[in-house]
Design a protein around this motif. Structure first.
Motif, PDB file in Angstrom:
ATOM      1  N   GLY A 199     110.477  51.318  28.981  1.00  0.00           N
ATOM      2  CA  GLY A 199     110.148  49.932  28.687  1.00  0.00           C
ATOM      3  C   GLY A 199     108.653  49.705  28.539  1.00  0.00           C
ATOM      4  O   GLY A 199     107.858  50.650  28.546  1.00  0.00           O
ATOM      5  N   ILE A 200     108.279  48.440  28.408  1.00  0.00           N
ATOM      6  CA  ILE A 200     106.878  48.034  28.269  1.00  0.00           C
ATOM      7  C   ILE A 200     106.526  47.144  29.466  1.00  0.00           C
ATOM      8  O   ILE A 200     107.281  46.229  29.812  1.00  0.00           O
ATOM      9  CB  ILE A 200     106.656  47.230  26.952  1.00  0.00           C
ATOM     10  N   VAL A 201     105.373  47.408  30.066  1.00  0.00           N
ATOM     11  CA  VAL A 201     104.933  46.597  31.218  1.00  0.00           C
ATOM     12  C   VAL A 201     104.586  45.184  30.729  1.00  0.00           C
ATOM     13  O   VAL A 201     103.822  45.025  29.768  1.00  0.00           O
ATOM     14  CB  VAL A 201     103.704  47.240  31.903  1.00  0.00           C
ATOM     15  N   VAL A 202     105.171  44.168  31.376  1.00  0.00           N
ATOM     16  CA  VAL A 202     104.843  42.779  31.021  1.00  0.00           C
ATOM     17  C   VAL A 202     104.017  42.101  32.121  1.00  0.00           C
ATOM     18  O   VAL A 202     103.397  41.075  31.898  1.00  0.00           O
ATOM     19  CB  VAL A 202     106.117  41.945  30.723  1.00  0.00           C
ATOM     20  N   LYS A 203     104.025  42.710  33.317  1.00  0.00           N
ATOM     21  CA  LYS A 203     103.247  42.123  34.409  1.00  0.00           C
ATOM     22  C   LYS A 203     102.939  43.211  35.433  1.00  0.00           C
ATOM     23  O   LYS A 203     103.792  44.056  35.734  1.00  0.00           O
ATOM     24  CB  LYS A 203     104.055  40.995  35.060  1.00  0.00           C
ATOM     25  N   GLY A 204     101.711  43.181  35.952  1.00  0.00           N
ATOM     26  CA  GLY A 204     101.356  44.113  37.026  1.00  0.00           C
ATOM     27  C   GLY A 204     100.412  45.215  36.582  1.00  0.00           C
ATOM     28  O   GLY A 204     100.132  45.398  35.395  1.00  0.00           O
ATOM     29  N   ALA A 221      97.204  55.342  34.763  1.00  0.00           N
ATOM     30  CA  ALA A 221      97.093  53.889  34.999  1.00  0.00           C
ATOM     31  C   ALA A 221      97.953  53.147  33.986  1.00  0.00           C
ATOM     32  O   ALA A 221      97.921  53.451  32.793  1.00  0.00           O
ATOM     33  CB  ALA A 221      95.643  53.462  34.871  1.00  0.00           C
ATOM     34  N   LYS A 222      98.730  52.167  34.452  1.00  0.00           N
ATOM     35  CA  LYS A 222      99.596  51.380  33.564  1.00  0.00           C
ATOM     36  C   LYS A 222      99.348  49.901  33.824  1.00  0.00           C
ATOM     37  O   LYS A 222      99.301  49.455  34.981  1.00  0.00           O
ATOM     38  CB  LYS A 222     101.081  51.661  33.832  1.00  0.00           C
ATOM     39  N   THR A 223      99.181  49.142  32.743  1.00  0.00           N
ATOM     40  CA  THR A 223      99.022  47.696  32.864  1.00  0.00           C
ATOM     41  C   THR A 223      99.797  47.046  31.723  1.00  0.00           C
ATOM     42  O   THR A 223     100.535  47.729  31.006  1.00  0.00           O
ATOM     43  CB  THR A 223      97.538  47.306  32.885  1.00  0.00           C
ATOM     44  N   VAL A 224      99.646  45.726  31.540  1.00  0.00           N
ATOM     45  CA  VAL A 224     100.412  44.984  30.532  1.00  0.00           C
ATOM     46  C   VAL A 224     100.311  45.645  29.156  1.00  0.00           C
ATOM     47  O   VAL A 224      99.222  46.091  28.742  1.00  0.00           O
ATOM     48  CB  VAL A 224      99.913  43.518  30.471  1.00  0.00           C
ATOM     49  N   ASP A 225     101.454  45.746  28.456  1.00  0.00           N
ATOM     50  CA  ASP A 225     101.609  46.341  27.106  1.00  0.00           C
ATOM     51  C   ASP A 225     101.637  47.869  27.096  1.00  0.00           C
ATOM     52  O   ASP A 225     101.758  48.472  26.034  1.00  0.00           O
ATOM     53  CB  ASP A 225     100.519  45.849  26.126  1.00  0.00           C
ATOM     54  N   LEU A 239     105.393  46.434  39.400  1.00  0.00           N
ATOM     55  CA  LEU A 239     105.434  46.319  37.941  1.00  0.00           C
ATOM     56  C   LEU A 239     106.661  45.542  37.500  1.00  0.00           C
ATOM     57  O   LEU A 239     107.742  45.684  38.079  1.00  0.00           O
ATOM     58  CB  LEU A 239     105.480  47.706  37.280  1.00  0.00           C
ATOM     59  N   GLU A 240     106.479  44.712  36.477  1.00  0.00           N
ATOM     60  CA  GLU A 240     107.625  44.104  35.794  1.00  0.00           C
ATOM     61  C   GLU A 240     107.654  44.684  34.393  1.00  0.00           C
ATOM     62  O   GLU A 240     106.643  44.673  33.685  1.00  0.00           O
ATOM     63  CB  GLU A 240     107.499  42.576  35.770  1.00  0.00           C
ATOM     64  N   VAL A 241     108.820  45.213  34.030  1.00  0.00           N
ATOM     65  CA  VAL A 241     108.925  45.989  32.782  1.00  0.00           C
ATOM     66  C   VAL A 241     110.060  45.429  31.932  1.00  0.00           C
ATOM     67  O   VAL A 241     111.170  45.194  32.443  1.00  0.00           O
ATOM     68  CB  VAL A 241     109.227  47.484  33.111  1.00  0.00           C
ATOM     69  N   ILE A 242     109.792  45.178  30.652  1.00  0.00           N
ATOM     70  CA  ILE A 242     110.869  44.754  29.756  1.00  0.00           C
ATOM     71  C   ILE A 242     111.515  46.018  29.183  1.00  0.00           C
ATOM     72  O   ILE A 242     110.834  46.918  28.685  1.00  0.00           O
ATOM     73  CB  ILE A 242     110.364  43.792  28.646  1.00  0.00           C
ATOM     74  N   VAL A 243     112.822  46.127  29.334  1.00  0.00           N
ATOM     75  CA  VAL A 243     113.557  47.331  28.925  1.00  0.00           C
ATOM     76  C   VAL A 243     113.618  47.402  27.396  1.00  0.00           C
ATOM     77  O   VAL A 243     113.958  46.417  26.730  1.00  0.00           O
ATOM     78  CB  VAL A 243     114.987  47.323  29.522  1.00  0.00           C
TER      79      VAL A 243
END
Length: 673
Positions: A199-204, A221-225, A239-243
């Motif tokens: 998925g893509i990180v949408v928050k965190g 390191a992972k952040t939004v997008d 992390l909040e991730v959109i599947v």
């Protein structure tokens, strides 16, 4: 109904309708247990003595027989009964299969062993017949242990991704099985948890350990997008991730599928062994029959002695060591590579990679980072450094030139607010540069030739020397100024990956004869980068079709050539090479589909490991085939003086099988260093 079996992955694919009960009933003789692919396999840990109870019981009877023979003689009823019991208990499964095959006239190793053991009992060699059964049972147990060890590499991949995840739907947070997760669901991943879906990180903001997919040991390191993959470990932040993918389409699912396919695919040496074994087995039976019959019938030799020699020849002739010599090495090597972030899509590519003599590299994005950066910024002595950079960045903001982003990034790093600068009458002069009015003054940014035109006396000689020096280093130099003076120079270049030079050096150390850099860049830039990285050959100003032609020429010269690229614009050259290697397979379907080998992390450092592993695999396969055939030939030659015994025969067959299996497992020890 039809079915196919992938022994490397311990996977059965059935085409048609059936039930697990029916499948297990069909395989009841081999005690086969079937588990649906999606279901987690719960392996019961059987105690050692329980698991091998028949072998232990058979061994006990053999010892009783031996003691009885020592006390009462080989021909005593008690020793014959004990040896017979040992043969029946230890060889029941062997005989059942062997006799069935004999009826069907299918001659595999179990058929040959059955004939040999029954024959030994028939001529009164009860002790040796029982020993053959015991050693066969022990070698089969060790063989299955070795193959299980190799298969664990896939099982460990399958167990990487969690089977459920915490999903937010509306205002509710619920735990959902991965099969029921939809594209677009929001997945919540807490610190220390594994990510269940791509998925893509949408928050965190967090650091994610991607070793399971890419082989990288350092968390990323992972952040939004940013993209995240199923099976990777969220180390510290929430992390909040959109599947973005269904469970069957995740990167880890594709890796498992491709690894399983790769392990099932016949490698060239394996195909040769299979063809060879097909003709070899009947030939051995004829040789054994000839050994047993010809000397007594035509030369008056002792029937018992030569039937015994014939039976021993039959045991020697079992092709099991030969048949297992290649697959155990292929399965082990491909599994080891997958665990280290290298996806090898078949035994054929593993073997070809082991024989590679030359490797061609695309430059941009492979040897270099593929992102231009400002390498030199030289304002003239009487100019304010920050003020000038703000003016240049403000002008470049309106430009479509690919190098403009590098200058704006440099200004952002210096915390310069170029976005708020008002640019009037902006215009782009194609192939030369840009101009615009700031605070009533007209400024120009462009290539040196452009400034030779607009300055009355041209560029001063001292600056001209600086420009040519930077251009010789492979940098693109831009000049900033007005119609009356040069205010500063700014150089931009696509910088080398940190490990490119070390990788090329390692490859030469490993014995790769030629490393060639292919690029569409001008010769000056290409030579500068090529010298920095240490490749043995540089080809510049190439169009995609030129790369293809060059790869074909290289194959004519070196026979086996690998091409390393990013799997998109290099697709024709990757396809034309013996082995196409794509960078950054994780998340890019194109790389996974077009390449023969994918380096899952965007990391060139995996290439020497791949070469080393492939070469080791090729060496081990050759060793195994040579040893398996050589030891049989030596044993069969002992028939001529009549020295062949069932003991020697058993070592030549079972011993050889065990040795080639353990030799194949040495590939697990090849590390990425």
């Amino acid at each position: 109904m039809d079915a196919s079996v992938n022994f490397g992955a311990a996977k059965l694919t059935v085409y048609g309708e059936t039930t697990i009960e029916e499948l297990e009933k069909a395989g009841a003789f081999e005690n086969i247990k079937v588990v649906p692919e999606k279901q987690k396999m719960e392996e019961k840990k059987e105690p050692f003595f329980q698991k091998h109870s028949t072998v232990i019981a058979s061994l006990v009877f053999l010892l009783i027989g031996w003691v009885s023979a020592e006390m009462k003689g080989e021909e005593s009823i008690s020793s014959i009964l004990a040896y017979g019991a040992s043969m029946v208990v230890g060889g029941y499964r062997l005989f059942s299969t062997g006799l069935k095959n004999l009826v069907r006239l299918e001659f595999d190793m179990k058929t040959l062993m059955t004939i040999a053991v029954i024959g030994a009992a028939f001529i009164g060699e009860w002790g040796e017949g029982a020993t053959v059964v015991i050693l066969f049972a022990i070698s089969e147990a060790l063989e299955s242990y070795s193959m299980d060890k190799a298969r664990q590499s896939i099982r460990s991949l399958m167990d990487i991704a969690p089977k459920e995840a915490l999903i937010r739907r509306g205002n509710k947070e619920i735990t959902v099985e991965v099969d029921d997760i939809q594209i677009g669901d929001i997945m919540i991943v807490k610190p220390g948890q594994k990510i269940a879906m791509d998925g893509i990180v949408v928050k965190g903001l967090s650091a994610v350990n991607q070793a399971a997919i890419t082989g990288e040991s350092v968390p990323v390191a992972k952040t939004v997008d940013d993209e995240v993959f199923a099976g990777t470990l969220n180390a510290e932040g929430l992390l909040e991730v959109i599947v973005t993918k269904h469970v069957d389409d995740t990167t880890i699912a594709k890796i498992i599928h491709l690894v399983e396919e790769a392990q099932a695919e016949r490698a060239p040496s394996q195909a040769f062994v299979d063809r060879f074994a097909k003709y070899y087995t009947p030939l051995i039976m004829l040789v054994a029959f000839g050994v047993a019959v010809v000397p007594p019938m035509f030369f008056g030799a002792d029937w018992d002695k030569w039937i015994y020699q014939g039976l021993a020849a039959l045991v020697v002739g079992c092709p099991c060591a030969l048949v297992i010599s290649t697959p155990v090495a292929i399965v082990t090597a491909i599994g080891n590579a997958a665990r280290n972030g290298v996806l090898i899509k078949g035994g054929i590519h593993l073997e070809e990679m082991g024989a590679i003599k030359a490797i061609a590299f695309d430059k941009t994005g492979t040897l270099t980072k593929g992102i231009p950066v400002v390498t030199d910024y030289l304002p003239q002595q009487n100019k304010d450094s920050n003020e000038l950079l703000t003016i240049i960045a403000a002008l470049e903001k309106g430009s479509q030139h690919p190098l403009a982003s590098a200058i704006m990034k440099k200004a952002e790093q210096e915390n310069l607010h170029y976005q708020s600068v008002l640019v009037e009458d902006f215009s782009s002069i194609t192939g030369k540069g840009i101009k615009g009015i700031i605070n009533g003054e007209t400024y120009y940014v462009g290539n040196p030739n452009f400034f030779d035109e607009i300055l009355t006396k041209g560029i001063p000689n001292d600056l001209r020397f600086q420009i040519s020096e930077m251009q010789n280093q492979g940098k693109t130099v831009m000049v900033a100024g007005t119609t009356t003076e040069v205010m500063g120079l700014i150089a931009v270049a696509d910088v080398l990956r940190e490990n490119s030079k070390g990788v090329i050096k390692k490859l030469h150390t490993l014995g790769i004869q030629k490393t060639i850099m292919l690029t569409g860049d001008n010769a000056g830039t290409a030579n500068a980068i090529g010298k920095q990285v240490g490749v043995s050959d540089i080809q510049a100003e190439l169009l995609p079709q030129d790369k293809l032609t060059f790869i074909k020429e290289l194959r004519g010269k070196y026979d086996r050539v690998a091409m390393v690229g990013d799997g998109v614009n290099d697709a024709p050259a990757l396809a034309a090479s013996t082995v196409g290697i794509a960078m950054g397979g994780a998340g890019t379907d194109t790389a996974l589909e077009t390449a023969d080998i994918a380096l899952m992390a965007d990391d060139l450092g995996k290439l020497p490991f791949t070469v080393k592993l492939s070469r080791k695999a090729l060496t081990i396969i050759k060793q195994n085939i040579t040893f398996a055939l050589g030891i049989k030939l030596v044993a069969l030659l002992l028939v001529i003086p009549g020295w062949l015994t069932l003991w020697i025969a058993i070592f030549a067959d079972m011993g050889a099988t065990l040795i080639v299996t353990l030799n194949g497992l040495r590939l697990l020890r090849v590390k990425d260093k």
